[in-house]
Design an enzyme around this catalytic site. Structure first.
Site, PDB file in Angstrom:
ATOM      1  N   CYS A   1       0.862  -1.185   0.000  1.00 20.14           N
ATOM      2  CA  CYS A   1       0.000   0.000   0.000  1.00 20.14           C
ATOM      3  C   CYS A   1       0.895   1.231   0.000  1.00 20.14           C
ATOM      4  O   CYS A   1       2.110   1.110  -0.177  1.00 20.14           O
ATOM      5  CB  CYS A   1      -0.967  -0.021   1.180  1.00 20.14           C
ATOM      6  SG  CYS A   1      -0.166   0.022   2.795  1.00 20.14           S
TER       7      CYS A   1
ATOM      8  N   ASN B   1       2.392   1.520   4.146  1.00 20.77           N
ATOM      9  CA  ASN B   1       2.776   0.301   4.887  1.00 20.77           C
ATOM     10  C   ASN B   1       2.616   0.478   6.403  1.00 20.77           C
ATOM     11  O   ASN B   1       3.377  -0.085   7.192  1.00 20.77           O
ATOM     12  CB  ASN B   1       4.211  -0.133   4.526  1.00 20.77           C
ATOM     13  CG  ASN B   1       4.627  -1.508   5.038  1.00 20.77           C
ATOM     14  OD1 ASN B   1       5.752  -1.702   5.476  1.00 20.77           O
ATOM     15  ND2 ASN B   1       3.732  -2.470   5.004  1.00 20.77           N
TER      16      ASN B   1
ATOM     17  N   CYS C   1      -1.026   0.945   7.409  1.00 18.52           N
ATOM     18  CA  CYS C   1      -2.451   0.624   7.607  1.00 18.52           C
ATOM     19  C   CYS C   1      -2.829  -0.665   6.868  1.00 18.52           C
ATOM     20  O   CYS C   1      -2.867  -1.746   7.470  1.00 18.52           O
ATOM     21  CB  CYS C   1      -3.349   1.768   7.132  1.00 18.52           C
ATOM     22  SG  CYS C   1      -3.084   3.330   8.008  1.00 18.52           S
ATOM     23  N   ARG C   2      -3.113  -0.537   5.559  1.00 17.73           N
ATOM     24  CA  ARG C   2      -3.719  -1.649   4.833  1.00 17.73           C
ATOM     25  C   ARG C   2      -2.796  -2.845   4.659  1.00 17.73           C
ATOM     26  O   ARG C   2      -3.194  -3.992   4.934  1.00 17.73           O
ATOM     27  CB  ARG C   2      -4.240  -1.168   3.467  1.00 17.73           C
ATOM     28  CG  ARG C   2      -5.398  -0.191   3.591  1.00 17.73           C
ATOM     29  CD  ARG C   2      -5.640   0.554   2.298  1.00 17.73           C
ATOM     30  NE  ARG C   2      -4.517   1.438   1.975  1.00 17.73           N
ATOM     31  CZ  ARG C   2      -4.418   2.159   0.873  1.00 17.73           C
ATOM     32  NH1 ARG C   2      -5.378   2.092  -0.031  1.00 17.73           N
ATOM     33  NH2 ARG C   2      -3.376   2.932   0.677  1.00 17.73           N
ATOM     34  N   SER C   3      -1.577  -2.632   4.180  1.00 21.14           N
ATOM     35  CA  SER C   3      -0.728  -3.805   3.887  1.00 21.14           C
ATOM     36  C   SER C   3      -0.254  -4.539   5.140  1.00 21.14           C
ATOM     37  O   SER C   3      -0.192  -5.778   5.108  1.00 21.14           O
ATOM     38  CB  SER C   3       0.422  -3.455   2.935  1.00 21.14           C
ATOM     39  OG  SER C   3       1.306  -2.515   3.490  1.00 21.14           O
TER      40      SER C   3
ATOM     41  N   ASP D   1      -8.253   4.015   1.611  1.00 20.91           N
ATOM     42  CA  ASP D   1      -7.186   4.224   2.580  1.00 20.91           C
ATOM     43  C   ASP D   1      -7.766   4.688   3.917  1.00 20.91           C
ATOM     44  O   ASP D   1      -8.290   5.793   4.017  1.00 20.91           O
ATOM     45  CB  ASP D   1      -6.230   5.277   2.018  1.00 20.91           C
ATOM     46  CG  ASP D   1      -4.921   5.277   2.768  1.00 20.91           C
ATOM     47  OD1 ASP D   1      -4.906   4.837   3.931  1.00 20.91           O
ATOM     48  OD2 ASP D   1      -3.931   5.706   2.175  1.00 20.91           O
TER      49      ASP D   1
HETATM   50  P1  4NP Z   1      -1.626   2.910   4.060  1.00 18.54           P
HETATM   51  O1  4NP Z   1      -2.130   4.324   4.634  1.00 18.54           O
HETATM   52  O2  4NP Z   1      -1.147   3.162   2.648  1.00 18.54           O
HETATM   53  O3  4NP Z   1      -2.820   2.027   4.107  1.00 18.54           O
HETATM   54  O4  4NP Z   1      -0.504   2.465   4.985  1.00 18.54           O
HETATM   55  C1  4NP Z   1      -1.355   5.509   4.549  1.00 18.54           C
HETATM   56  C2  4NP Z   1      -0.395   5.774   5.486  1.00 18.54           C
HETATM   57  C3  4NP Z   1       0.364   6.933   5.419  1.00 18.54           C
HETATM   58  C4  4NP Z   1       0.146   7.825   4.388  1.00 18.54           C
HETATM   59  C5  4NP Z   1      -0.815   7.551   3.449  1.00 18.54           C
HETATM   60  C6  4NP Z   1      -1.558   6.389   3.528  1.00 18.54           C
HETATM   61  N1  4NP Z   1       0.903   9.018   4.306  1.00 18.54           N
HETATM   62  O5  4NP Z   1       0.652   9.812   3.392  1.00 18.54           O
HETATM   63  O6  4NP Z   1       1.816   9.212   5.105  1.00 18.54           O
END
Ligand code: 4NP
Length: 152
Positions: A8, A11, A13-15, A126
């Site tokens: 994702c 890294n 949240c989702r992954s 997200d």
């Molecule tokens: P993820 O969520 O892709 O599911 O881990 C996010 C975590 C951090 C950010 C964006 C999405 N960020 O922009 O820092």
């Protein structure tokens, strides 16, 4: 041994949730000789950070502990290691297609919900933005067993 890499943006949240869900299924079903899983980011935004507190909470509520996980960006070694790369949204797919070292690596990239009838082409939104961590968990908890079945 089939290597599944969950990817994702951050890294955190989702992954990591996907990796923890997959690892739990692998452990429960005794599939350790069949599957190995990992997760990485397409960005450096969260490098070294632990999972988002909302993700940790949702996982804890489902008996998963990913507190030891730390975010890291994908490398060429990860592309080579992976047999299947499971991504969460269309931006992940586009970023990975751009980053893939070879056409055969690019061919490994899949959209997570494509495995579920009726959800093809849809993103796992997200939760960093939506704050719907339980919805993320529920979507992943449906899709990942289907991926393990399909890849077995
Ligand atoms: P993820 O969520 O892709 O599911 O881990 C996010 C975590 C951090 C950010 C964006 C999405 N960020 O922009 O820092």
């Amino acid at each position: 041994m089939h290597h599944i890499l969950f990817v994702c943006l951050g890294n955190i949240c989702r992954s990591p949730m996907a990796e923890a869900i997959a690892q739990q299924l692998i452990d429960q079903q005794g599939l350790q000789a069949q599957f190995s899983v990992d997760s990485v980011a397409t960005s450096y935004e969260e490098e070294g950070n632990h999972p988002h507190p909302g993700a940790l909470k949702a996982m804890r509520q489902h008996g998963l502990d990913a507190s030891a996980h730390r975010s890291r960006p994908i490398t060429a070694k990860d592309f080579a290691w992976a047999d299947t790369i499971i991504t969460m949204d269309h931006a992940n797919v586009a970023n990975l297609q751009r980053m893939a070292p070879s056409a055969s690596d690019a061919a490994k990239i899949k959209l997570c919900l494509d495995i579920l009838p009726g959800r093809q082409g849809q993103a796992i939104d997200d939760p960093w933005y939506t704050h719907k961590f339980e919805l993320t968990y529920q979507e992943l908890a449906k899709a990942i067993p289907a991926w393990l079945n399909a890849l077995a």
